[in-house]
Design a protein around this motif. Sequence first.
Motif, PDB file in Angstrom:
ATOM      1  N   GLU A 174       0.829  -1.198   0.000  1.00 34.74           N
ATOM      2  CA  GLU A 174       0.000   0.000   0.000  1.00 34.74           C
ATOM      3  C   GLU A 174       0.873   1.262   0.000  1.00 34.74           C
ATOM      4  O   GLU A 174       0.552   2.252  -0.661  1.00 34.74           O
ATOM      5  N   GLU A 175       1.990   1.219   0.733  1.00 38.52           N
ATOM      6  CA  GLU A 175       2.864   2.380   0.786  1.00 38.52           C
ATOM      7  C   GLU A 175       3.543   2.622  -0.553  1.00 38.52           C
ATOM      8  O   GLU A 175       3.574   3.758  -1.045  1.00 38.52           O
ATOM      9  N   ILE A 176       4.061   1.582  -1.168  1.00 40.04           N
ATOM     10  CA  ILE A 176       4.759   1.793  -2.442  1.00 40.04           C
ATOM     11  C   ILE A 176       3.796   2.188  -3.554  1.00 40.04           C
ATOM     12  O   ILE A 176       4.201   2.820  -4.528  1.00 40.04           O
ATOM     13  N   ALA A 177       2.528   1.853  -3.397  1.00 40.65           N
ATOM     14  CA  ALA A 177       1.542   2.232  -4.406  1.00 40.65           C
ATOM     15  C   ALA A 177       1.351   3.742  -4.477  1.00 40.65           C
ATOM     16  O   ALA A 177       0.879   4.272  -5.488  1.00 40.65           O
ATOM     17  N   SER A 178       1.750   4.448  -3.415  1.00 48.67           N
ATOM     18  CA  SER A 178       1.585   5.907  -3.394  1.00 48.67           C
ATOM     19  C   SER A 178       2.763   6.636  -4.023  1.00 48.67           C
ATOM     20  O   SER A 178       2.699   7.850  -4.236  1.00 48.67           O
ATOM     21  N   TRP A 179       3.832   5.930  -4.332  1.00 52.22           N
ATOM     22  CA  TRP A 179       5.022   6.567  -4.884  1.00 52.22           C
ATOM     23  C   TRP A 179       4.841   6.849  -6.366  1.00 52.22           C
ATOM     24  O   TRP A 179       4.152   6.112  -7.075  1.00 52.22           O
ATOM     25  N   ARG A 180       5.497   7.911  -6.840  1.00 54.09           N
ATOM     26  CA  ARG A 180       5.408   8.296  -8.245  1.00 54.09           C
ATOM     27  C   ARG A 180       6.815   8.503  -8.819  1.00 54.09           C
ATOM     28  O   ARG A 180       7.753   8.829  -8.089  1.00 54.09           O
ATOM     29  N   PRO A 181       6.980   8.327 -10.128  1.00 49.94           N
ATOM     30  CA  PRO A 181       8.295   8.511 -10.739  1.00 49.94           C
ATOM     31  C   PRO A 181       8.893   9.876 -10.402  1.00 49.94           C
ATOM     32  O   PRO A 181       8.208  10.900 -10.468  1.00 49.94           O
ATOM     33  N   GLY A 182      10.157   9.868 -10.018  1.00 50.10           N
ATOM     34  CA  GLY A 182      10.842  11.098  -9.654  1.00 50.10           C
ATOM     35  C   GLY A 182      10.838  11.382  -8.172  1.00 50.10           C
ATOM     36  O   GLY A 182      11.603  12.246  -7.710  1.00 50.10           O
ATOM     37  N   ASP A 183       9.984  10.687  -7.406  1.00 49.38           N
ATOM     38  CA  ASP A 183       9.994  10.882  -5.951  1.00 49.38           C
ATOM     39  C   ASP A 183      11.367  10.518  -5.396  1.00 49.38           C
ATOM     40  O   ASP A 183      11.954   9.497  -5.781  1.00 49.38           O
ATOM     41  N   ARG A 184      11.850  11.323  -4.471  1.00 52.21           N
ATOM     42  CA  ARG A 184      13.129  11.030  -3.815  1.00 52.21           C
ATOM     43  C   ARG A 184      12.859  10.302  -2.502  1.00 52.21           C
ATOM     44  O   ARG A 184      12.027  10.739  -1.700  1.00 52.21           O
ATOM     45  N   ILE A 185      13.593   9.226  -2.310  1.00 51.67           N
ATOM     46  CA  ILE A 185      13.374   8.342  -1.169  1.00 51.67           C
ATOM     47  C   ILE A 185      14.681   8.173  -0.409  1.00 51.67           C
ATOM     48  O   ILE A 185      15.762   8.080  -1.010  1.00 51.67           O
ATOM     49  N   LEU A 186      14.596   8.098   0.920  1.00 54.45           N
ATOM     50  CA  LEU A 186      15.727   7.729   1.771  1.00 54.45           C
ATOM     51  C   LEU A 186      15.389   6.406   2.436  1.00 54.45           C
ATOM     52  O   LEU A 186      14.485   6.332   3.266  1.00 54.45           O
ATOM     53  N   LEU A 187      16.108   5.363   2.035  1.00 55.70           N
ATOM     54  CA  LEU A 187      15.810   4.011   2.519  1.00 55.70           C
ATOM     55  C   LEU A 187      16.584   3.710   3.789  1.00 55.70           C
ATOM     56  O   LEU A 187      17.784   3.971   3.891  1.00 55.70           O
ATOM     57  N   SER A 188      15.892   3.092   4.749  1.00 52.35           N
ATOM     58  CA  SER A 188      16.532   2.582   5.960  1.00 52.35           C
ATOM     59  C   SER A 188      15.989   1.188   6.245  1.00 52.35           C
ATOM     60  O   SER A 188      14.891   0.836   5.801  1.00 52.35           O
ATOM     61  N   GLY A 189      16.783   0.388   6.955  1.00 53.53           N
ATOM     62  CA  GLY A 189      16.343  -0.967   7.295  1.00 53.53           C
ATOM     63  C   GLY A 189      17.205  -2.013   6.609  1.00 53.53           C
ATOM     64  O   GLY A 189      18.340  -1.763   6.209  1.00 53.53           O
ATOM     65  N   LYS A 190      16.631  -3.185   6.456  1.00 58.25           N
ATOM     66  CA  LYS A 190      17.369  -4.325   5.907  1.00 58.25           C
ATOM     67  C   LYS A 190      17.090  -4.468   4.403  1.00 58.25           C
ATOM     68  O   LYS A 190      15.940  -4.514   3.981  1.00 58.25           O
ATOM     69  N   LEU A 191      18.171  -4.563   3.637  1.00 58.89           N
ATOM     70  CA  LEU A 191      18.103  -4.612   2.182  1.00 58.89           C
ATOM     71  C   LEU A 191      18.943  -5.778   1.683  1.00 58.89           C
ATOM     72  O   LEU A 191      20.147  -5.845   1.954  1.00 58.89           O
ATOM     73  N   VAL A 226      10.417   7.091 -15.081  1.00 61.72           N
ATOM     74  CA  VAL A 226      11.011   8.418 -15.144  1.00 61.72           C
ATOM     75  C   VAL A 226      12.029   8.504 -16.276  1.00 61.72           C
ATOM     76  O   VAL A 226      12.316   9.594 -16.788  1.00 61.72           O
ATOM     77  N   HIS A 227      12.567   7.358 -16.709  1.00 60.61           N
ATOM     78  CA  HIS A 227      13.538   7.361 -17.798  1.00 60.61           C
ATOM     79  C   HIS A 227      12.869   7.533 -19.163  1.00 60.61           C
ATOM     80  O   HIS A 227      13.564   7.711 -20.167  1.00 60.61           O
ATOM     81  N   LYS A 228      11.545   7.496 -19.189  1.00 58.89           N
ATOM     82  CA  LYS A 228      10.814   7.847 -20.398  1.00 58.89           C
ATOM     83  C   LYS A 228      10.289   9.269 -20.311  1.00 58.89           C
ATOM     84  O   LYS A 228      10.437  10.062 -21.241  1.00 58.89           O
ATOM     85  N   THR A 229       9.680   9.604 -19.186  1.00 59.60           N
ATOM     86  CA  THR A 229       9.074  10.921 -19.051  1.00 59.60           C
ATOM     87  C   THR A 229      10.109  12.033 -18.922  1.00 59.60           C
ATOM     88  O   THR A 229       9.936  13.116 -19.486  1.00 59.60           O
TER      89      THR A 229
END
Length: 506
Positions: free
Chosen positions: A324-341, A487-490
């Motif tokens: 549900e959270e990632i569904a709100s993201w749009r191309p070009g949004d800047r994100i700071l990731l934390s946690g386990k990757l 975003v690499h198209k738009t």
Amino acid sequence: MTTIRQEDLIQSIADGFQYISYYHPQDYIRALAAAYEAEESPAARDAMAQILVNSRMCAEDRRPICQDTGMAVVFLRVGMEVRWEAELGIQEMVDEGVRRAYAHPDNVLRASVVSPPIGERKNTRDNTPAVVHTELIPGDRVEVKLAAKGGGSENKAKFTILNPSDSLVDWVLKVVPTMGAGWCPPGMLGMGIGGSAEKAMLLAKEALMEPIDIHELKARGPASPSEALRLELFEKVNALGIGAQGLGGLTTVLDVKIKEYPTHAASLPVAVIPNCAATRHLEFTLDGKGPAKLEPPRPEEWPDVTWEAGPDAKRVDLDRITREEIASWRPGDRILLSGKLLTGRDAAHKRIVDMLARGEALPEGVDFTNRFIYYVGPVDPVRDEIVGPAGPTTATRMDKFTEQMLAETGLIGMVGKAERGPVAIEAIKKHQAVYLMAVGGAAYLVAKAIEGSRMIAFEDLGMEAIREFEIRDMPVTVAVDSRGESVHKTGPAEWRQRIGKLPADA
């Protein structure tokens, strides 16, 4: 008659590859700084700032600019009056120098060379053999050119043989967009024109080692058809709007370099090889007086550029992320990731999908349910580092695995470099996943966000193994959202249109 000792060549090669691993050529830094100041695209400007800050950090700490520390390429022009005091051949001396460079304890470089090229493709562990080109010339000196060529840009090399009456400009403008952004622009285009098929490719590679001087050429005007072609291509390639990291912007190339050679009357061989943001090359001469002396650049050569994520960046906890959270993201949004990757790239993906196809359980600890994977092959850590430089690898190489990974493992997000192809974008849209882009050419800056690392599976794959990173505020951009918008198209489309209007608006 000049005597060149074996140890002098070996140590010069070793010192040279160490040097270019952490020092950008200063002409590149000056050109990128000028492009940064002129850039109007916020996304491209942000990417350039990360590359410039990363470059200064690497110079200060003497750590690699990019996690892909490149395949060693060496051009030797050996004077015919040179006498060698050596037991090894040229290839063996160069390889020993490369071996020393890549195993240097204070700055370990990533070994990326595999042998044989088909079949087992086992890592040689020391980045040898180098690709060596030797030419005999008059004189009593040995002229040496070194380049560390990353796979992301090398994979975008293009070659064709045109008819003599065909438009070379039209061909270049047709193929450059097909390179995508996996070559990490802004960089240079090296072109080889003429000769035979293999000669044109060699000319293009050599051209990349020439200094960036397009603005001096622009100021004085062209004195030959080759110089006129450079100016035309520089303007028209930048007008494509591809921009830094393919995000759209004013600068895609910092220069276009051309080397020519006479060719057959029926042919026009043309090669194009891009150089990435991790431009790494060096020239020196051996004169029999010992190893090459390499002077470090002055700190003031780097511009006073800083980088911050900005107030609009969204902080995301990967340990609690939901669809549900990632569904709100749009191309070009800047994100700071934390946690386990989790991490994994080509070889790990191939092994995973083969296991899934055989109905086998994945190794213990490999659980992608509601997780993100980072396409990375980090440099080994030194001193007190958690991990060495750990920038993203080209994501399109994982495109063919994306549908199965999203459909069968529970994976919901991916982090890599540059664009995704149609197959991957369709899979992302179908499974309502997301793809995030980290900046290629900012590997050391990215590594500073990694606070922990542990091996999970496939340790035998070395840098391609699956690890789990503990990260804090790792900067990324939404490149493909859950609706399949890229975003690499738009981005390039927007800037191509804006650049087309810039002259009239000025």
